[in-house]
Design an enzyme around this catalytic site. Structure first.
Site, PDB file in Angstrom:
ATOM      1  N   GLY A  12       1.034  -1.119  -0.105  1.00 23.91           N
ATOM      2  CA  GLY A  12      -0.170   0.076   0.068  1.00 23.91           C
ATOM      3  C   GLY A  12       0.936   1.223   0.013  1.00 23.91           C
ATOM      4  O   GLY A  12       1.582   1.389  -0.766  1.00 23.91           O
ATOM      5  N   SER A  42      -0.457  -5.124   3.796  1.00 29.18           N
ATOM      6  CA  SER A  42      -0.328  -6.020   5.054  1.00 29.18           C
ATOM      7  C   SER A  42      -0.816  -5.168   6.128  1.00 29.18           C
ATOM      8  O   SER A  42      -0.703  -3.957   6.225  1.00 29.18           O
ATOM      9  CB  SER A  42       1.156  -6.219   5.447  1.00 29.18           C
ATOM     10  OG  SER A  42       1.342  -6.598   6.749  1.00 29.18           O
ATOM     11  N   ILE A  45       2.508  -3.697   8.500  1.00 34.44           N
ATOM     12  CA  ILE A  45       3.710  -3.030   8.027  1.00 34.44           C
ATOM     13  C   ILE A  45       3.328  -1.403   7.903  1.00 34.44           C
ATOM     14  O   ILE A  45       2.363  -1.012   7.132  1.00 34.44           O
ATOM     15  CB  ILE A  45       4.036  -3.276   6.794  1.00 34.44           C
ATOM     16  CG1 ILE A  45       4.508  -4.873   6.847  1.00 34.44           C
ATOM     17  CG2 ILE A  45       5.244  -2.480   6.329  1.00 34.44           C
ATOM     18  CD1 ILE A  45       5.128  -5.493   5.527  1.00 34.44           C
ATOM     19  N   VAL A  50       7.824   9.568   5.131  1.00 28.99           N
ATOM     20  CA  VAL A  50       8.737  10.786   5.314  1.00 28.99           C
ATOM     21  C   VAL A  50       8.634  11.786   4.439  1.00 28.99           C
ATOM     22  O   VAL A  50       8.487  13.021   4.474  1.00 28.99           O
ATOM     23  CB  VAL A  50      10.274  10.266   5.649  1.00 28.99           C
ATOM     24  CG1 VAL A  50      11.066  11.391   5.660  1.00 28.99           C
ATOM     25  CG2 VAL A  50      10.438   9.383   6.794  1.00 28.99           C
ATOM     26  N   LYS A  81       3.222  23.920  -2.285  1.00 23.57           N
ATOM     27  CA  LYS A  81       4.635  24.022  -2.541  1.00 23.57           C
ATOM     28  C   LYS A  81       5.068  24.839  -4.064  1.00 23.57           C
ATOM     29  O   LYS A  81       4.530  24.357  -4.783  1.00 23.57           O
ATOM     30  CB  LYS A  81       5.090  22.671  -2.642  1.00 23.57           C
ATOM     31  CG  LYS A  81       6.800  22.659  -3.122  1.00 23.57           C
ATOM     32  CD  LYS A  81       7.144  21.254  -3.256  1.00 23.57           C
ATOM     33  CE  LYS A  81       8.688  21.288  -3.615  1.00 23.57           C
ATOM     34  NZ  LYS A  81       9.039  19.852  -4.090  1.00 23.57           N
ATOM     35  N   PRO A 101      12.361  27.641  -8.239  1.00 16.27           N
ATOM     36  CA  PRO A 101      11.013  27.665  -8.191  1.00 16.27           C
ATOM     37  C   PRO A 101      10.327  26.813  -9.420  1.00 16.27           C
ATOM     38  O   PRO A 101      11.173  26.037 -10.126  1.00 16.27           O
ATOM     39  CB  PRO A 101      10.777  29.131  -8.725  1.00 16.27           C
ATOM     40  CG  PRO A 101      11.946  29.362  -9.668  1.00 16.27           C
ATOM     41  CD  PRO A 101      13.147  28.947  -9.033  1.00 16.27           C
ATOM     42  N   VAL A 187       1.456 -11.146   2.656  1.00 16.05           N
ATOM     43  CA  VAL A 187       2.145 -12.134   1.563  1.00 16.05           C
ATOM     44  C   VAL A 187       3.103 -12.832   2.044  1.00 16.05           C
ATOM     45  O   VAL A 187       4.320 -12.270   2.577  1.00 16.05           O
ATOM     46  CB  VAL A 187       2.517 -11.205   0.301  1.00 16.05           C
ATOM     47  CG1 VAL A 187       3.254 -12.290  -0.610  1.00 16.05           C
ATOM     48  CG2 VAL A 187       1.333 -10.519  -0.273  1.00 16.05           C
ATOM     49  N   LEU A 338       9.506   2.374  -3.782  1.00 16.09           N
ATOM     50  CA  LEU A 338      10.867   2.171  -3.067  1.00 16.09           C
ATOM     51  C   LEU A 338      11.180   0.793  -3.408  1.00 16.09           C
ATOM     52  O   LEU A 338      12.565   0.438  -3.528  1.00 16.09           O
ATOM     53  CB  LEU A 338      10.555   2.047  -1.678  1.00 16.09           C
ATOM     54  CG  LEU A 338      10.317   3.518  -0.831  1.00 16.09           C
ATOM     55  CD1 LEU A 338      10.126   2.973   0.627  1.00 16.09           C
ATOM     56  CD2 LEU A 338      11.541   4.332  -1.162  1.00 16.09           C
ATOM     57  N   ILE A 351       7.843  10.481  -5.381  1.00 12.29           N
ATOM     58  CA  ILE A 351       6.447  10.555  -5.657  1.00 12.29           C
ATOM     59  C   ILE A 351       6.034  10.755  -7.195  1.00 12.29           C
ATOM     60  O   ILE A 351       5.296  10.258  -7.941  1.00 12.29           O
ATOM     61  CB  ILE A 351       5.354  11.426  -4.791  1.00 12.29           C
ATOM     62  CG1 ILE A 351       5.443  10.957  -3.481  1.00 12.29           C
ATOM     63  CG2 ILE A 351       3.993  11.599  -5.399  1.00 12.29           C
ATOM     64  CD1 ILE A 351       4.609  12.005  -2.587  1.00 12.29           C
TER      65      ILE A 351
END
Length: 513
Positions: A12, A42, A45, A50, A81, A101, A187, A338, A351
């Site tokens: 997820g 899961s 987990i 961050v 942002k 910018p 899993v 990741l 992202i």
């Protein structure tokens, strides 16, 4: 013909739910014909959560998923942002700083203002000379008004987000609106068929889940692409040294304290500190090289930065494995997030790589297994290119430094640590300024040539302007600079304060698209 109908996402977090949403939204018309998206997550987990900075592409991604920008602000503690400010990266002095910018320089598609700015050698920084956005950030202003519809902006923008809340927000939207099946299970085994493809995953809860295409969003564990499919990891710590982060959540002293509408990155002795403002708190963290500073000393630098307000706040330690998979799509398994790789969060690239990967999977979804390898080869070529360009761009921030006060900064400018392509571009940029035709030839470049200009000239690099090369565009350049001046004045007089706009969005809501 083996049709691709059942997409199984394992894991997820932001990677899993963003991928699920992009694929489900793109193929919602096929649901009645048996196309399914299942996410197996899961219950045990936690999300790492961050990275809170995003890239402007997220606006289009969320819009296509049917998400409300107003609800994003209400449920994710979101803020705007407008770029990043880098402090003490060039010389280490107190007044050393520049902006990257999110707005392009004036007339960027048809005119390169960099040579004109270089020839003038004026008092304005490069950012202030070509865009209003640095001044907007200095004044603490938002990039839009209440009259600006959802996802539109007066100035270009991305978001700062509470990553944990963002994942839950995406989960609700994917399940309630886009028809994604959510399975809470651990899993335990990945079963391959006789061809080497993944046939199914087995779970501790006794649920067996079959699929035609499996997306690995299991994070650093990489249970599918790494453990089951055996794809090696390519380390890049010889180029990017930072391998550890210490993170802390810092409350505001007062509820009405201003919120920075940009990421603040402040260089330290062996790394840098991020500072991200959300409506309810600041996210602050120290990213550093453990080969150049120990954890205790790094924590002392972090606590010195945050001051007395953070004296007793707990610090969370995270290990960074800088690098990426040698290939990202093997057989019927593709890695996103990741599981595909990770680089330090200097320019919020994590992202956007999830977005771009999910978008490419969704748009080029193979109709059948017989053509999946063709799509996989194309995906691998594009994704490998993107990772390489991000590594180049991050390394650029270090190679331009004039700091020599520690081994970390001295080591970062050693030629053998600089990728060959970047080294060649830096040699080229001594004589011609980066621009749209300068080897930025792939669709959807993560960092356009304008980004290279902002970092180069923000850090004091200079490009030789040859006599007679800018006269033809001189009048156009003067008009663009005047327009930038007028646009800056208009925006500074009309844009609301950042916190004020966020409060009003949460209370009243933005106009729908």
């Amino acid at each position: 013909m083996h049709q691709i109908r059942n997409i199984v996402i394992v894991g997820g977090g932001t990677a899993g739910w963003l991928t699920a949403g992009v694929i489900a939204a793109r193929h919602k018309g096929q649901r009645e014909h048996g196309f399914t998206v299942t996410l197996v997550e899961s219950p045990n987990i936690p999300t790492i959560g961050v990275g809170e900075g995003t890239w402007p592409t997220l606006r289009a991604t969320l819009r296509k998923m049917g998400v409300s920008e107003t609800e994003l602000f209400r449920h994710c503690n979101a803020a705007f942002k407008q770029g990043a400010r880098f402090n003490r990266w060039t010389t280490g002095a107190v007044d050393d700083g520049y902006y990257h910018p999110l707005m392009l320089p004036q007339q960027f598609g048809s005119l390169n203002l960099a040579p004109h700015w270089l020839a003038e050698d004026g008092a304005d920084s490069f950012c202030d000379a070509v865009t209003p956005q640095g001044r907007i950030c200095d004044e603490g202003l938002a990039p839009k008004t209440m009259a600006t519809p959802e996802f539109d902006g007066v100035a270009n923008y991305a978001y700062h987000l509470d990553a944990g809340k963002f994942s839950h927000f995406l989960q609700r939207h994917c399940c309630d609106t886009l028809g994604v099946h959510h399975v809470l299970a651990d899993v335990t085994e990945v079963i391959l068929d006789e061809t080497g493809d993944i046939a199914r995953v087995e779970t501790a809860q006794g649920v067996s889940i079959e699929g035609d295409l499996f997306v690995d969003c299991t994070g650093f564990a990489a249970k599918l692409i790494g453990d089951a499919m055996g794809v090696p990891f390519r380390c890049c710590t010889d180029t990017l040294f930072c391998d550890t982060a210490l993170a802390v959540q810092l409350p505001y002293e007062r509820p009405d304290d201003p919120i920075a509408s940009h990421t603040i990155s402040t260089a330290q002795s062996a790394g840098w500190i991020w500072d991200i403002g959300l409506p309810h708190r600041r996210g602050v963290g120290h990213v550093f090289s453990s080969s150049h500073i120990d954890v205790d000393a790094a924590e002392r630098e972090l606590r010195a930065y945050i001051g007395p307000a953070g004296k007793d706040l707990p610090v969370r330690k995270l290990s960074i494995r800088a690098g990426h998979r040698e290939t990202f799509w093997k057989g019927n398994c593709v890695a996103v997030g990741l599981a595909a790789g990770f680089l330090e969060p200097l320019e919020a690239s994590a992202i956007v790589l999830i977005e771009l990967s999910a978008k490419m999977i969704a748009e080029q979804m193979p109709v059948c297994r017989e053509v999946m390898d063709v799509v996989a080869n194309r995906f691998n070529d594009t994704t490998t290119y993107r990772w390489g360009r991000i590594i180049d761009f991050l390394k650029l921030h270090y190679t331009l430094t004039k700091r020599t006060d520690t081994d970390f900064w001295r080591d970062n400018v050693r030629p053998e640590t600089i990728p060959d392509r970047l080294r060649g571009l830096m040699e080229l940029w001594q004589y011609q300024s980066p621009w749209i035709h300068d080897e930025f030839d792939r669709a959807e470049e993560v960092f356009p040539s304008a980004s290279y200009q902002y970092v180069l000239y923000g850090m004091g690099a200079r490009t030789t302007v040859m006599p007679g090369t800018i006269e033809a565009d001189a009048e156009l350049a003067r008009r663009a600079r005047r327009e930038n001046h007028f646009q800056t004045q208009r925006m500074m007089s009309s844009l609301p304060g950042h916190r004020d706009l966020i409060d009003r969005i949460v209370k009243h809501g933005l106009q729908p698209i």
